[in-house]
Design a protein around this motif. Sequence first.
Motif, short mmCIF file in Angstrom:
data_model
loop_
_atom_site.label_atom_id
_atom_site.label_comp_id
_atom_site.label_asym_id
_atom_site.label_seq_id
_atom_site.Cartn_x
_atom_site.Cartn_y
_atom_site.Cartn_z
N GLU A 335 0.82 -1.20 0.00
CA GLU A 335 0.00 0.00 0.00
C GLU A 335 0.86 1.26 0.00
OE1 GLU A 335 -2.91 -0.05 3.06
OE2 GLU A 335 -3.77 -1.99 2.46
N LEU A 336 1.98 1.23 0.74
CA LEU A 336 2.89 2.37 0.72
C LEU A 336 3.49 2.56 -0.67
CD1 LEU A 336 4.25 4.63 2.31
CD2 LEU A 336 6.04 3.01 2.96
N THR A 337 3.84 1.44 -1.33
CA THR A 337 4.37 1.52 -2.69
C THR A 337 3.34 2.11 -3.65
OG1 THR A 337 5.84 -0.35 -2.31
CG2 THR A 337 5.29 0.16 -4.59
N ALA A 338 2.07 1.67 -3.50
CA ALA A 338 1.02 2.19 -4.37
C ALA A 338 0.82 3.69 -4.15
CB ALA A 338 -0.28 1.45 -4.10
N ALA A 339 0.89 4.16 -2.90
CA ALA A 339 0.74 5.59 -2.63
C ALA A 339 1.88 6.39 -3.24
CB ALA A 339 0.66 5.83 -1.12
N LEU A 340 3.10 5.89 -3.10
CA LEU A 340 4.25 6.59 -3.69
C LEU A 340 4.14 6.61 -5.21
CD1 LEU A 340 7.10 5.30 -1.38
CD2 LEU A 340 6.66 7.70 -1.90
N ASP A 341 3.78 5.48 -5.80
CA ASP A 341 3.63 5.44 -7.26
C ASP A 341 2.56 6.41 -7.73
OD1 ASP A 341 5.60 3.58 -7.45
OD2 ASP A 341 4.25 1.85 -7.62
N ALA A 342 1.46 6.52 -6.94
CA ALA A 342 0.39 7.44 -7.34
C ALA A 342 0.86 8.88 -7.30
CB ALA A 342 -0.82 7.24 -6.42
N LEU A 343 1.60 9.26 -6.25
CA LEU A 343 2.04 10.64 -6.13
C LEU A 343 3.10 10.99 -7.18
CD1 LEU A 343 2.25 10.99 -2.22
CD2 LEU A 343 0.43 11.73 -3.75
N ILE A 344 4.09 10.09 -7.35
CA ILE A 344 5.11 10.37 -8.37
C ILE A 344 4.50 10.31 -9.76
CG2 ILE A 344 7.31 9.58 -9.32
CD1 ILE A 344 8.05 8.55 -6.55
N GLY A 345 3.58 9.36 -10.00
CA GLY A 345 2.93 9.28 -11.29
C GLY A 345 2.14 10.54 -11.61
N ASN A 346 1.50 11.14 -10.60
CA ASN A 346 0.78 12.40 -10.83
C ASN A 346 1.72 13.49 -11.32
OD1 ASN A 346 -1.78 11.54 -10.28
ND2 ASN A 346 -1.81 12.29 -8.16
N VAL A 347 2.91 13.54 -10.70
CA VAL A 347 3.88 14.56 -11.14
C VAL A 347 4.28 14.32 -12.59
CG1 VAL A 347 6.17 15.51 -10.73
CG2 VAL A 347 4.72 14.90 -8.79
N GLY A 395 -10.09 17.17 -12.01
CA GLY A 395 -9.85 18.05 -13.14
C GLY A 395 -8.51 17.81 -13.79
N ALA A 396 -8.17 18.66 -14.75
CA ALA A 396 -6.89 18.61 -15.47
C ALA A 396 -6.65 17.25 -16.08
CB ALA A 396 -5.75 18.99 -14.54
N GLY A 397 -7.69 16.61 -16.54
CA GLY A 397 -7.54 15.31 -17.17
C GLY A 397 -7.27 14.17 -16.24
N SER A 398 -7.39 14.37 -14.92
CA SER A 398 -7.13 13.33 -13.93
C SER A 398 -8.43 12.85 -13.32
CB SER A 398 -6.21 13.86 -12.83
OG SER A 398 -6.11 12.94 -11.78
N THR A 399 -8.42 11.61 -12.89
CA THR A 399 -9.61 11.06 -12.22
C THR A 399 -9.60 11.30 -10.72
OG1 THR A 399 -8.53 8.93 -11.90
CG2 THR A 399 -9.72 9.24 -13.95
N GLY A 400 -8.50 11.79 -10.17
CA GLY A 400 -8.41 11.96 -8.72
C GLY A 400 -8.10 10.69 -7.98
N LEU A 401 -7.91 9.58 -8.67
CA LEU A 401 -7.70 8.30 -8.01
C LEU A 401 -6.37 8.27 -7.27
CD1 LEU A 401 -8.63 5.46 -7.47
CD2 LEU A 401 -7.63 4.75 -9.65
N GLY A 402 -5.32 8.86 -7.83
CA GLY A 402 -4.01 8.80 -7.19
C GLY A 402 -3.99 9.48 -5.85
N LEU A 403 -4.51 10.70 -5.76
CA LEU A 403 -4.53 11.40 -4.48
C LEU A 403 -5.44 10.70 -3.48
CD1 LEU A 403 -4.60 15.14 -5.60
CD2 LEU A 403 -2.66 13.79 -4.81
N ASP A 404 -6.53 10.09 -3.96
CA ASP A 404 -7.42 9.36 -3.06
C ASP A 404 -6.72 8.14 -2.47
OD1 ASP A 404 -10.23 8.88 -2.01
OD2 ASP A 404 -9.83 7.01 -3.07
N ILE A 405 -5.93 7.45 -3.29
CA ILE A 405 -5.17 6.30 -2.78
C ILE A 405 -4.20 6.77 -1.70
CG2 ILE A 405 -3.42 4.59 -3.39
CD1 ILE A 405 -4.79 4.34 -6.11
N ALA A 406 -3.49 7.87 -1.94
CA ALA A 406 -2.54 8.38 -0.96
C ALA A 406 -3.25 8.81 0.32
CB ALA A 406 -1.76 9.54 -1.56
#
Length: 436
Positions: A335-347, A395-406
């Motif tokens: 889960e920690l890996t998924a949160a990090l991947d989501a945040l870095i992937g958003n960038v 917004g900005a073409g994102s689903t918001g899923l990454g920040l929600d996972i984090a």
Amino acid sequence: MRRRLLLLTGSTTALVLAALLVPLTLLTRTHAADRAIAEATARAQWVAATVGPSLAGGMRGAKAGDQMEQTLRSVNGPALPRTSLILADGTVVGSPARLTEAVRLARTGRAFTYEPPNGGRVVLVPVHGAPEGTAVVHVAVSRGQLHDGVLTSWLVLAGIGAALVLLGLVLADRLGTRIVGATRSLAATANRLSAGDLTARAEPQGPPELRLVADQLNRLAARIDELLAAERENAADLAHRLRTPVAALRLDAETLRDPAEGERIAASVAVLEHGVDEVIRRARRPLREAEPTADLPAAARERAAFWLPLAEDQNRAVDIDTPAGPLAVPVPPDELTAALDALIGNVLDHTPQGTGFRVTVRTTGDMAELLVEDEGPGFPDPGDGPYLTTRGTSGAGSTGLGLDIARRTAEEAGGAFEAANSPGAKVTLSFPTAAD
């Protein structure tokens, strides 16, 4: 509850004992007085029977006086009632006594008992047969002699009452301990169940009502475990059903004429397959395992190194600042890996190429913080915290899923999530520290 039970038992026992012991003490006082009067009456009758023949025989002189003095001396003593013989001519033999109207009444041949003004009791018994007239035996019982032994009896009764109250409190304490212990056991089992430990079972103990509650709680836990197991199997079955269309997508990607496009789609399908496998694994994982922990600095370094080639391809500067030693947080490693991947992937997905980012791990008090911040334009609405982490509306073409996972990863571990602009986008995840 235990204290209230003791208070109720003590007060009830005390009231019952008071209702029984107060009449008993009064009865003891009356019985002592009756016994003292009976003994005084018997003493007076004995004296009358002893000196009666001497007076009836007409004995005179020193011999008769000595015999009466000896008789009265034998019935008088320091702790005995004052006994006297009042002759017809008013002479008093034995203890001093006054010639009262009661004595004159007794000379008429009546034996009786009366209460003088100074308290106590006086027993008068006439002695008939003397030529000079009727003599009277006078026995005076003082107030102390009348109630002799009453205080001792009262102390004994008080001791018995105190012992009974103490016994009642001991029995109530044992009963209260049993009830409270059974109740606390049920509460502890309920707490374990609420924490996700569905193997917890209550041991039926205590009164029948609490045993019934324990049995029903165990049935409820078993039923919840069955329902959750069924839900996990349904989720796993659904994930299995996704394998076929995912495999078809991978085959379609391999048949594309454009190799680059095929590789891109194949990579996306591989990520999808990994996600399906993760769903199956999590669905079949027990609800509660041993408390998972992850090394936050090591995970940050490992994921930053994983994304580094892509960042270099996009000409991004990557800065990593983590402690050298381990820092455990109560989060499953995946889960920690998924949160990090989501945040870095958003960038990487939502900032222009060439925008650098920084991954920082630090401690603040007893909390560990993970910061992912970039040099891009930042969030579109930095003041709307919940809006940023709402799925499908960021917004900005994102689903918001990454920040929600984090956010969920931090909050489920007992931490917090914060998103802001500084001036670029900055996301902070706070975790409580855990033992290695």
